[in-house]
Write a protein that holds these residues in place. Sequence first.
Motif, PDB file in Angstrom:
ATOM      1  N   MET A   1       0.837  -1.192   0.000  1.00 56.36           N
ATOM      2  CA  MET A   1       0.000   0.000   0.000  1.00 56.36           C
ATOM      3  C   MET A   1       0.877   1.248   0.000  1.00 56.36           C
ATOM      4  SD  MET A   1      -3.192  -0.917  -0.007  1.00 56.36           S
ATOM      5  CE  MET A   1      -4.073   0.457   0.731  1.00 56.36           C
ATOM      6  N   SER A   2       0.402   2.281  -0.680  1.00 54.26           N
ATOM      7  CA  SER A   2       1.139   3.547  -0.749  1.00 54.26           C
ATOM      8  C   SER A   2       0.318   4.667  -0.137  1.00 54.26           C
ATOM      9  CB  SER A   2       1.473   3.884  -2.204  1.00 54.26           C
ATOM     10  OG  SER A   2       2.294   2.890  -2.772  1.00 54.26           O
ATOM     11  N   THR A   3       1.026   5.675   0.350  1.00 55.27           N
ATOM     12  CA  THR A   3       0.351   6.809   0.971  1.00 55.27           C
ATOM     13  C   THR A   3       1.220   8.057   0.811  1.00 55.27           C
ATOM     14  OG1 THR A   3      -0.588   7.660   3.028  1.00 55.27           O
ATOM     15  CG2 THR A   3       1.415   6.350   3.212  1.00 55.27           C
ATOM     16  N   TYR A   4       0.585   9.218   0.991  1.00 56.77           N
ATOM     17  CA  TYR A   4       1.321  10.494   0.974  1.00 56.77           C
ATOM     18  C   TYR A   4       1.358  11.117   2.375  1.00 56.77           C
ATOM     19  CZ  TYR A   4       0.811  10.036  -4.065  1.00 56.77           C
ATOM     20  OH  TYR A   4       0.872   9.568  -5.359  1.00 56.77           O
ATOM     21  N   ASP A   5       0.871  10.345   3.358  1.00 52.41           N
ATOM     22  CA  ASP A   5       0.800  10.830   4.743  1.00 52.41           C
ATOM     23  C   ASP A   5       2.167  10.618   5.407  1.00 52.41           C
ATOM     24  OD1 ASP A   5       0.212  11.540   7.301  1.00 52.41           O
ATOM     25  OD2 ASP A   5      -1.196   9.901   7.686  1.00 52.41           O
ATOM     26  N   LEU A   6       2.945  11.713   5.565  1.00 56.34           N
ATOM     27  CA  LEU A   6       4.304  11.608   6.106  1.00 56.34           C
ATOM     28  C   LEU A   6       4.570  12.746   7.097  1.00 56.34           C
ATOM     29  CD1 LEU A   6       7.311  10.518   5.986  1.00 56.34           C
ATOM     30  CD2 LEU A   6       7.665  12.289   4.243  1.00 56.34           C
ATOM     31  N   ARG A   7       5.207  12.371   8.197  1.00 56.40           N
ATOM     32  CA  ARG A   7       5.740  13.359   9.146  1.00 56.40           C
ATOM     33  C   ARG A   7       7.164  12.942   9.498  1.00 56.40           C
ATOM     34  NH1 ARG A   7       2.764  14.001  14.393  1.00 56.40           N
ATOM     35  NH2 ARG A   7       2.286  11.781  14.154  1.00 56.40           N
ATOM     36  N   VAL A   8       8.085  13.902   9.425  1.00 63.10           N
ATOM     37  CA  VAL A   8       9.493  13.625   9.720  1.00 63.10           C
ATOM     38  C   VAL A   8       9.907  14.428  10.950  1.00 63.10           C
ATOM     39  CG1 VAL A   8      11.853  13.648   8.847  1.00 63.10           C
ATOM     40  CG2 VAL A   8       9.948  13.290   7.261  1.00 63.10           C
ATOM     41  N   TRP A   9      10.486  13.748  11.940  1.00 61.69           N
ATOM     42  CA  TRP A   9      10.914  14.403  13.162  1.00 61.69           C
ATOM     43  C   TRP A   9      12.362  14.874  13.040  1.00 61.69           C
ATOM     44  CZ3 TRP A   9       8.690  10.238  17.043  1.00 61.69           C
ATOM     45  CH2 TRP A   9       7.294  10.290  16.986  1.00 61.69           C
ATOM     46  N   ALA A  10      12.755  15.659  13.972  1.00 63.19           N
ATOM     47  CA  ALA A  10      14.135  16.154  14.010  1.00 63.19           C
ATOM     48  C   ALA A  10      15.097  15.014  14.337  1.00 63.19           C
ATOM     49  CB  ALA A  10      14.267  17.269  15.043  1.00 63.19           C
ATOM     50  N   ILE A  11      16.363  15.213  13.966  1.00 64.09           N
ATOM     51  CA  ILE A  11      17.382  14.190  14.228  1.00 64.09           C
ATOM     52  C   ILE A  11      17.695  14.162  15.718  1.00 64.09           C
ATOM     53  CG2 ILE A  11      19.785  13.539  13.801  1.00 64.09           C
ATOM     54  CD1 ILE A  11      19.509  14.790  11.038  1.00 64.09           C
ATOM     55  N   GLU A  12      17.770  12.959  16.274  1.00 59.54           N
ATOM     56  CA  GLU A  12      18.101  12.782  17.687  1.00 59.54           C
ATOM     57  C   GLU A  12      19.531  12.258  17.815  1.00 59.54           C
ATOM     58  OE1 GLU A  12      15.260  10.048  19.194  1.00 59.54           O
ATOM     59  OE2 GLU A  12      13.650  11.533  19.353  1.00 59.54           O
ATOM     60  N   GLU A  13      20.279  12.862  18.727  1.00 59.92           N
ATOM     61  CA  GLU A  13      21.642  12.391  18.977  1.00 59.92           C
ATOM     62  C   GLU A  13      21.654  11.546  20.246  1.00 59.92           C
ATOM     63  OE1 GLU A  13      26.187  14.039  19.766  1.00 59.92           O
ATOM     64  OE2 GLU A  13      24.536  15.461  19.418  1.00 59.92           O
ATOM     65  N   HIS A  14      22.249  10.370  20.121  1.00 61.86           N
ATOM     66  CA  HIS A  14      22.372   9.489  21.286  1.00 61.86           C
ATOM     67  C   HIS A  14      23.851   9.388  21.660  1.00 61.86           C
ATOM     68  CE1 HIS A  14      21.735   6.182  24.043  1.00 61.86           C
ATOM     69  NE2 HIS A  14      22.701   5.502  23.420  1.00 61.86           N
ATOM     70  N   ARG A  15      24.173   9.827  22.903  1.00 57.97           N
ATOM     71  CA  ARG A  15      25.565   9.802  23.363  1.00 57.97           C
ATOM     72  C   ARG A  15      25.821   8.503  24.123  1.00 57.97           C
ATOM     73  NH1 ARG A  15      27.771  14.896  22.985  1.00 57.97           N
ATOM     74  NH2 ARG A  15      26.261  16.588  22.599  1.00 57.97           N
ATOM     75  N   GLY A  16      26.913   7.864  23.788  1.00 52.43           N
ATOM     76  CA  GLY A  16      27.274   6.624  24.452  1.00 52.43           C
ATOM     77  C   GLY A  16      28.761   6.388  24.359  1.00 52.43           C
ATOM     78  N   LYS A  17      29.157   5.106  24.469  1.00 53.61           N
ATOM     79  CA  LYS A  17      30.571   4.739  24.383  1.00 53.61           C
ATOM     80  C   LYS A  17      30.766   3.635  23.357  1.00 53.61           C
ATOM     81  CE  LYS A  17      31.893   5.911  29.131  1.00 53.61           C
ATOM     82  NZ  LYS A  17      32.501   5.402  30.385  1.00 53.61           N
ATOM     83  N   ASP A  18      31.919   3.649  22.736  1.00 56.64           N
ATOM     84  CA  ASP A  18      32.280   2.602  21.793  1.00 56.64           C
ATOM     85  C   ASP A  18      32.492   1.300  22.561  1.00 56.64           C
ATOM     86  OD1 ASP A  18      34.407   0.919  20.249  1.00 56.64           O
ATOM     87  OD2 ASP A  18      33.554   2.309  18.775  1.00 56.64           O
ATOM     88  N   ARG A  19      31.931   0.208  22.065  1.00 53.03           N
ATOM     89  CA  ARG A  19      31.993  -1.063  22.788  1.00 53.03           C
ATOM     90  C   ARG A  19      33.423  -1.590  22.913  1.00 53.03           C
ATOM     91  NH1 ARG A  19      26.834  -4.603  20.566  1.00 53.03           N
ATOM     92  NH2 ARG A  19      25.179  -3.176  21.343  1.00 53.03           N
TER      93      ARG A  19
END
Length: 474
Positions: A1-19
């Motif tokens: 199914m296709s639609t034109y209903d779209l909402r885009v949020w702002a980019i979220e930054e996630h702070r963490g540590k390299d494993r």
Amino acid sequence: MSTYDLRVWAIEEHRGKDRKTHKPKSTFRVRWVVAGKRFGDVFATRPLAESFRSKLLIAQREGVAFDESCGLPEPMARELRTKSWYQHIVEYVDMKWPHASPNHRKGIAETLTDVTPVLLTNDRGSPGEETLRAALYRYVCNVGAREAGEPPQELAAAVEWLAQNTVDLAALKDAALVRKVLDTMAIRRTDGKPAAAKTIARKRAVFSNALRYAVELGRLEVHPMSVVSWSPPKMSEGVDRAVVVNPTQAESLLAAVAEETPELAAYFGCLYYAGLRPEEALHLVDAEYERPATEGGWGWLHLSGATAQPGRDWSDDDQATEDRGLKHRAPKATRPVPVAPPLAVLLDRHIERFAPAGNGRLFVTRRGPGGRLIGHPRGTPVPRNALSTAWKKARKRALTAAQFASPLARRPYDLRHACLSTWLNAGVSAPQVAEWAGNSVKVLLDFYAKCLDGGVDAALHRIGLALGVEVAAR
């Protein structure tokens, strides 16, 4: 199914540590909603996240529809779902196999084997065309072979190479590539001459259906053949008169069969006198033959099915033959066909000398090693190669050298052409002939309304009688 209903949020930054290093590290998440469904993707850097988010917004601004299942613009969704031609034909064959007859399965494999060599990305490391074709025909396009296990050792490398070296389906958007495939179908691989119109039409239909399946699955936006201005050769308007025997020639051929392989004289007689298809004659059982009420009279055949011989590789039960219903009829439908007195003689003589097999079949394998007749046949239908050999011997015995080299009755099926032509030229109505032949009236008139030797003179004579004039023979 296709639609034109779209909402885009702002980019979220996630702070963490390299494993591994345990140093500070950030990831960036893009979130958006399509028709109420939430979607998200994580990127290692902000520029990558911003680039992806921009693609979503640009698609929205340009009025591009979004796929509700994955949340991506339709072009990106198709790219995500795209598969190689190899992957697609495997899935296509898997889809068609359960519902296709063995003969149809074989036809699908033949077509895909012919077109796939045109759809390769390169030829580096190729095992060779013949090996690739064997791998396609015997394994890739045969569900039974794939379900049985790994490919044969001699084909394993070719199967692996094919899996890595066919074009993506998206490449078929190129009209030039599709045209190249269609042009390949129109040429015989053996000698480079034009293929028969019926063969081209059959292969074109399979290729088109495979592409339609890709559109159905959303792997292609439009059917690639819809944008290619390619016309197949016109089908022949009727049976070639050169293949149609006259009554004298037919009688000579049947007599020659009786001398060489007497157990098959009535079989070929059914094709000539009753217009049976070869597979219908193979299916004939004693109970379907209604004897004439009086000597020299007419009888009837009450046909109930046909016996095709696609081979064990294409069946579900490892049988070389397949019993099925009559062509263009309901599965359990029957079709009456008149038995002319000469055919009644052939059938009565056949049954008297060659008793029906245990399953009632009249035309079964009756030859053992060395060509000796078997006293108690098992009921196995006569193999196609045995029928072809018997007919070739009969033609050589009954026809002149020039006739033998000509198309005259080259195939047993040509006897059916002669029968239907005879009925039509005798003045039997087209609807009646169509009913006995198991054809539509249109097909009958398009392909079988042919005159025999002398048929034109007979037609002129009938016209002359209608006009009240004498018409001399030509």
